[in-house]
Design a protein around this motif. Structure first.
Motif, PDB file in Angstrom:
ATOM      1  N   SER A  85       1.723   7.455  22.162  1.00  8.43           N
ATOM      2  CA  SER A  85       0.906   6.562  21.350  1.00  8.43           C
ATOM      3  C   SER A  85      -0.102   7.339  20.516  1.00  8.43           C
ATOM      4  CB  SER A  85       0.188   5.554  22.257  1.00  8.43           C
ATOM      5  OG  SER A  85      -0.607   4.684  21.499  1.00  8.43           O
ATOM      6  N   ARG A  86      -0.732   8.330  21.127  1.00  4.26           N
ATOM      7  CA  ARG A  86      -1.726   9.130  20.402  1.00  4.26           C
ATOM      8  C   ARG A  86      -1.084   9.930  19.271  1.00  4.26           C
ATOM      9  NH1 ARG A  86      -2.794  14.257  21.035  1.00  4.26           N
ATOM     10  NH2 ARG A  86      -1.786  14.353  23.086  1.00  4.26           N
ATOM     11  N   LEU A  87       0.055  10.574  19.556  1.00  2.74           N
ATOM     12  CA  LEU A  87       0.723  11.378  18.529  1.00  2.74           C
ATOM     13  C   LEU A  87       1.270  10.497  17.404  1.00  2.74           C
ATOM     14  CD1 LEU A  87       2.593  14.008  20.714  1.00  2.74           C
ATOM     15  CD2 LEU A  87       0.665  14.415  19.188  1.00  2.74           C
ATOM     16  N   VAL A  88       1.831   9.353  17.761  1.00  4.11           N
ATOM     17  CA  VAL A  88       2.336   8.428  16.741  1.00  4.11           C
ATOM     18  C   VAL A  88       1.204   7.995  15.824  1.00  4.11           C
ATOM     19  CG1 VAL A  88       3.215   6.091  16.367  1.00  4.11           C
ATOM     20  CG2 VAL A  88       4.373   7.617  17.981  1.00  4.11           C
ATOM     21  N   ALA A  89       0.064   7.643  16.402  1.00  6.29           N
ATOM     22  CA  ALA A  89      -1.072   7.202  15.592  1.00  6.29           C
ATOM     23  C   ALA A  89      -1.513   8.291  14.628  1.00  6.29           C
ATOM     24  CB  ALA A  89      -2.228   6.793  16.505  1.00  6.29           C
ATOM     25  N   GLU A  90      -1.525   9.535  15.090  1.00  7.02           N
ATOM     26  CA  GLU A  90      -1.934  10.638  14.214  1.00  7.02           C
ATOM     27  C   GLU A  90      -0.911  10.872  13.110  1.00  7.02           C
ATOM     28  OE1 GLU A  90      -3.675  15.187  14.556  1.00  7.02           O
ATOM     29  OE2 GLU A  90      -3.168  14.053  16.364  1.00  7.02           O
ATOM     30  N   LEU A  91       0.380  10.785  13.450  1.00 10.85           N
ATOM     31  CA  LEU A  91       1.424  10.970  12.434  1.00 10.85           C
ATOM     32  C   LEU A  91       1.405   9.833  11.425  1.00 10.85           C
ATOM     33  CD1 LEU A  91       4.251  12.234  14.812  1.00 10.85           C
ATOM     34  CD2 LEU A  91       3.123  13.570  13.029  1.00 10.85           C
ATOM     35  N   VAL A  92       1.091   8.634  11.884  1.00 10.70           N
ATOM     36  CA  VAL A  92       0.953   7.504  10.960  1.00 10.70           C
ATOM     37  C   VAL A  92      -0.212   7.737  10.004  1.00 10.70           C
ATOM     38  CG1 VAL A  92       0.312   5.058  10.794  1.00 10.70           C
ATOM     39  CG2 VAL A  92       2.053   5.784  12.439  1.00 10.70           C
ATOM     40  N   SER A  93      -1.305   8.270  10.510  1.00 14.08           N
ATOM     41  CA  SER A  93      -2.491   8.491   9.669  1.00 14.08           C
ATOM     42  C   SER A  93      -2.211   9.496   8.557  1.00 14.08           C
ATOM     43  CB  SER A  93      -3.668   8.972  10.530  1.00 14.08           C
ATOM     44  OG  SER A  93      -3.484  10.315  10.955  1.00 14.08           O
ATOM     45  N   HIS A  94      -1.253  10.401   8.783  1.00 12.46           N
ATOM     46  CA  HIS A  94      -0.884  11.389   7.767  1.00 12.46           C
ATOM     47  C   HIS A  94       0.279  10.927   6.896  1.00 12.46           C
ATOM     48  CE1 HIS A  94      -3.578  14.615   9.008  1.00 12.46           C
ATOM     49  NE2 HIS A  94      -3.251  14.366  10.262  1.00 12.46           N
ATOM     50  N   GLY A  95       0.836   9.761   7.179  1.00 12.56           N
ATOM     51  CA  GLY A  95       1.939   9.241   6.391  1.00 12.56           C
ATOM     52  C   GLY A  95       3.304   9.746   6.802  1.00 12.56           C
ATOM     53  N   PHE A  96       3.375  10.536   7.879  1.00 19.93           N
ATOM     54  CA  PHE A  96       4.668  11.063   8.320  1.00 19.93           C
ATOM     55  C   PHE A  96       5.467   9.995   9.073  1.00 19.93           C
ATOM     56  CE2 PHE A  96       2.178  15.172   8.359  1.00 19.93           C
ATOM     57  CZ  PHE A  96       2.631  15.555   7.113  1.00 19.93           C
ATOM     58  N   LEU A  97       4.769   9.042   9.670  1.00 23.14           N
ATOM     59  CA  LEU A  97       5.386   7.853  10.253  1.00 23.14           C
ATOM     60  C   LEU A  97       4.704   6.633   9.629  1.00 23.14           C
ATOM     61  CD1 LEU A  97       5.557   8.767  14.070  1.00 23.14           C
ATOM     62  CD2 LEU A  97       7.411   8.889  12.395  1.00 23.14           C
ATOM     63  N   ALA A  98       5.371   5.500   9.721  1.00 23.23           N
ATOM     64  CA  ALA A  98       4.808   4.260   9.185  1.00 23.23           C
ATOM     65  C   ALA A  98       5.071   3.135  10.173  1.00 23.23           C
ATOM     66  CB  ALA A  98       5.429   3.939   7.828  1.00 23.23           C
ATOM     67  N   ARG A  99       4.173   2.153  10.185  1.00 23.23           N
ATOM     68  CA  ARG A  99       4.331   0.997  11.062  1.00 23.23           C
ATOM     69  C   ARG A  99       4.777  -0.208  10.246  1.00 23.23           C
ATOM     70  NH1 ARG A  99       2.153   1.817  16.186  1.00 23.23           N
ATOM     71  NH2 ARG A  99       0.505   3.401  16.320  1.00 23.23           N
ATOM     72  N   ASP A 100       5.761  -0.931  10.778  1.00 23.83           N
ATOM     73  CA  ASP A 100       6.186  -2.176  10.162  1.00 23.83           C
ATOM     74  C   ASP A 100       5.196  -3.282  10.536  1.00 23.83           C
ATOM     75  OD1 ASP A 100       8.395  -0.950   9.105  1.00 23.83           O
ATOM     76  OD2 ASP A 100       9.757  -1.610  10.703  1.00 23.83           O
ATOM     77  N   ALA A 101       5.414  -4.448   9.952  1.00 27.85           N
ATOM     78  CA  ALA A 101       4.548  -5.585  10.257  1.00 27.85           C
ATOM     79  C   ALA A 101       4.607  -5.960  11.733  1.00 27.85           C
ATOM     80  CB  ALA A 101       4.939  -6.775   9.391  1.00 27.85           C
ATOM     81  N   ASP A 102       5.751  -5.704  12.374  1.00 24.27           N
ATOM     82  CA  ASP A 102       5.893  -6.033  13.800  1.00 24.27           C
ATOM     83  C   ASP A 102       5.484  -4.875  14.714  1.00 24.27           C
ATOM     84  OD1 ASP A 102       7.916  -4.241  13.391  1.00 24.27           O
ATOM     85  OD2 ASP A 102       9.540  -5.551  14.058  1.00 24.27           O
ATOM     86  N   ARG A 103       4.820  -3.856  14.110  1.00 18.68           N
ATOM     87  CA  ARG A 103       4.286  -2.693  14.841  1.00 18.68           C
ATOM     88  C   ARG A 103       5.352  -1.694  15.248  1.00 18.68           C
ATOM     89  NH1 ARG A 103      -0.471  -1.703  13.715  1.00 18.68           N
ATOM     90  NH2 ARG A 103      -0.926  -0.692  15.700  1.00 18.68           N
ATOM     91  N   ARG A 104       6.587  -1.925  14.853  1.00 20.08           N
ATOM     92  CA  ARG A 104       7.600  -0.904  15.096  1.00 20.08           C
ATOM     93  C   ARG A 104       7.348   0.259  14.153  1.00 20.08           C
ATOM     94  NH1 ARG A 104      11.984  -2.725  18.051  1.00 20.08           N
ATOM     95  NH2 ARG A 104      13.479  -1.389  17.008  1.00 20.08           N
ATOM     96  N   VAL A 105       7.770   1.442  14.591  1.00 20.60           N
ATOM     97  CA  VAL A 105       7.467   2.682  13.864  1.00 20.60           C
ATOM     98  C   VAL A 105       8.733   3.212  13.224  1.00 20.60           C
ATOM     99  CG1 VAL A 105       6.552   5.030  14.113  1.00 20.60           C
ATOM    100  CG2 VAL A 105       5.638   3.185  15.527  1.00 20.60           C
ATOM    101  N   ARG A 106       8.617   3.760  12.018  1.00 15.41           N
ATOM    102  CA  ARG A 106       9.743   4.399  11.353  1.00 15.41           C
ATOM    103  C   ARG A 106       9.250   5.636  10.628  1.00 15.41           C
ATOM    104  NH1 ARG A 106      13.120   1.475   8.820  1.00 15.41           N
ATOM    105  NH2 ARG A 106      12.546  -0.544   9.728  1.00 15.41           N
ATOM    106  N   ILE A 107      10.201   6.466  10.148  1.00 16.81           N
ATOM    107  CA  ILE A 107       9.844   7.661   9.389  1.00 16.81           C
ATOM    108  C   ILE A 107       9.100   7.248   8.124  1.00 16.81           C
ATOM    109  CG2 ILE A 107      10.738   9.659   8.128  1.00 16.81           C
ATOM    110  CD1 ILE A 107      11.039   9.932  11.125  1.00 16.81           C
ATOM    111  N   GLY A 108       8.012   7.950   7.829  1.00 15.33           N
ATOM    112  CA  GLY A 108       7.188   7.601   6.686  1.00 15.33           C
ATOM    113  C   GLY A 108       7.689   8.196   5.378  1.00 15.33           C
ATOM    114  N   VAL A 109       7.241   7.596   4.289  1.00 15.50           N
ATOM    115  CA  VAL A 109       7.646   8.044   2.964  1.00 15.50           C
ATOM    116  C   VAL A 109       7.141   9.455   2.674  1.00 15.50           C
ATOM    117  CG1 VAL A 109       7.393   7.586   0.485  1.00 15.50           C
ATOM    118  CG2 VAL A 109       7.796   5.703   2.056  1.00 15.50           C
ATOM    119  N   ARG A 110       5.987   9.822   3.211  1.00 13.67           N
ATOM    120  CA  ARG A 110       5.438  11.153   2.941  1.00 13.67           C
ATOM    121  C   ARG A 110       6.356  12.246   3.487  1.00 13.67           C
ATOM    122  NH1 ARG A 110       1.401  14.249   1.352  1.00 13.67           N
ATOM    123  NH2 ARG A 110       0.629  15.935   2.660  1.00 13.67           N
ATOM    124  N   LEU A 111       6.932  12.021   4.657  1.00 19.19           N
ATOM    125  CA  LEU A 111       7.840  13.020   5.214  1.00 19.19           C
ATOM    126  C   LEU A 111       9.071  13.158   4.335  1.00 19.19           C
ATOM    127  CD1 LEU A 111       8.262  14.932   7.606  1.00 19.19           C
ATOM    128  CD2 LEU A 111       9.469  13.091   8.773  1.00 19.19           C
TER     129      LEU A 111
END
Length: 255
Positions: free
Chosen positions: A44-70
């Motif tokens: 959870s901590r690593l996902v949150a940090e990767l999301v903050s950098h745009g490497f991962l992204a959260r959907d509206a339902d809170r599911r996580v996917r690869i981010g556009v920045r990556l």
């Protein structure tokens, strides 16, 4: 920085990225935790940090996917760019002719990794997808890349196991060795019903400016009496992409 277990934070981040697959492009944090073996709090901590950098992204339902920045960073530096740029105009021409699937793949480990794919509504079944992989022994692209690949790779694949996807799939080392020799001799792979009984794949090698085989151009068409007519189309197109790469002075994705 390393964790108390000795594994670097970067290694853990890589494990998170590798949890996503073509069949599972979006995951919950709990699923990421299970797939990576990371503690839920750590994931959870690593996902949150990767999301903050745009490497991962959260959907509206809170599911996580690869981010556009990556994707942006990977595309910007990708050595496959020159191959894709050379291939796409020619692939579009092939697609106009065959009206089914046209794709280009490269060797990645012991599999084919597909960089681009064109298809059409109502086209024959095809398991290929962009950024997806197929086994070398059961796909036309794979047989081309394996036939021109390193000897140690050939021997590793020949030792098996060679999984059967249909009754037509090559499943013995003797048959595979003979097929690879035929691919080298005739300049293309012809695979009727190897991966799905209703589909037939034809592939030809794409060469870089030094003459090395760096990719395979393939089409997937219905498995019927007219399939052989696409062979000269695929071979001509593959030579066209090779000439475009040579004009760029490109050495392919691994060169």
């Amino acid at each position: 920085m390393r964790t108390p277990t000795g594994e670097s934070v970067l290694s853990r981040a890589v494990r998170i990225f590798e949890a996503f697959t073509p069949d599972a492009p979006a995951l919950t944090v709990s699923e990421i935790s299970r797939r990576t073996g990371l503690h839920l709090a750590t994931a959870s901590r690593l996902v949150a940090e990767l999301v903050s950098h745009g490497f991962l992204a959260r959907d509206a339902d809170r599911r996580v996917r690869i981010g556009v920045r990556l994707w942006e960073l990977g595309t910007r530096a990708s050595p496959t760019l020159s191959l894709r740029d050379a291939a796409m105009p020619i692939m579009e021409g092939v697609h106009d002719v065959v009206g089914n699937h046209v794709q280009i793949g490269v060797l990645e480990g012991d599999e084919v990794l597909f960089l681009e794919r064109l298809t059409a509504p109502g086209a024959v079944i095809n398991y290929t997808r962009v950024a997806g992989r197929l086994p070398l022994h059961a796909s036309s692209s794979g047989l081309v890349l394996l036939a021109h690949g390193p000897v140690d790779l050939q021997e590793r694949i020949l030792t098996g196991p060679l999984h059967a996807y249909t009754p037509h799939t090559i499943t013995t080392a003797t048959a595979l060795r003979a097929t690879l020799a035929a691919v080298r001799q005739q300049g293309y792979a012809y695979c009727p019903g190897y991966f799905h009984q209703d589909a037939l794949g034809v592939a030809a090698p794409v060469r870089d400016s030094r003459g090395g085989v760096v990719a395979a151009l393939s089409v997937v068409v219905p498995h019927d009496d007219g399939a052989a007519s696409v062979v000269p189309v695929v071979r001509t197109a593959a030579r066209g992409i090779s000439r475009a790469l040579a004009a760029q002075g490109a050495h392919g994705p691994h060169g």
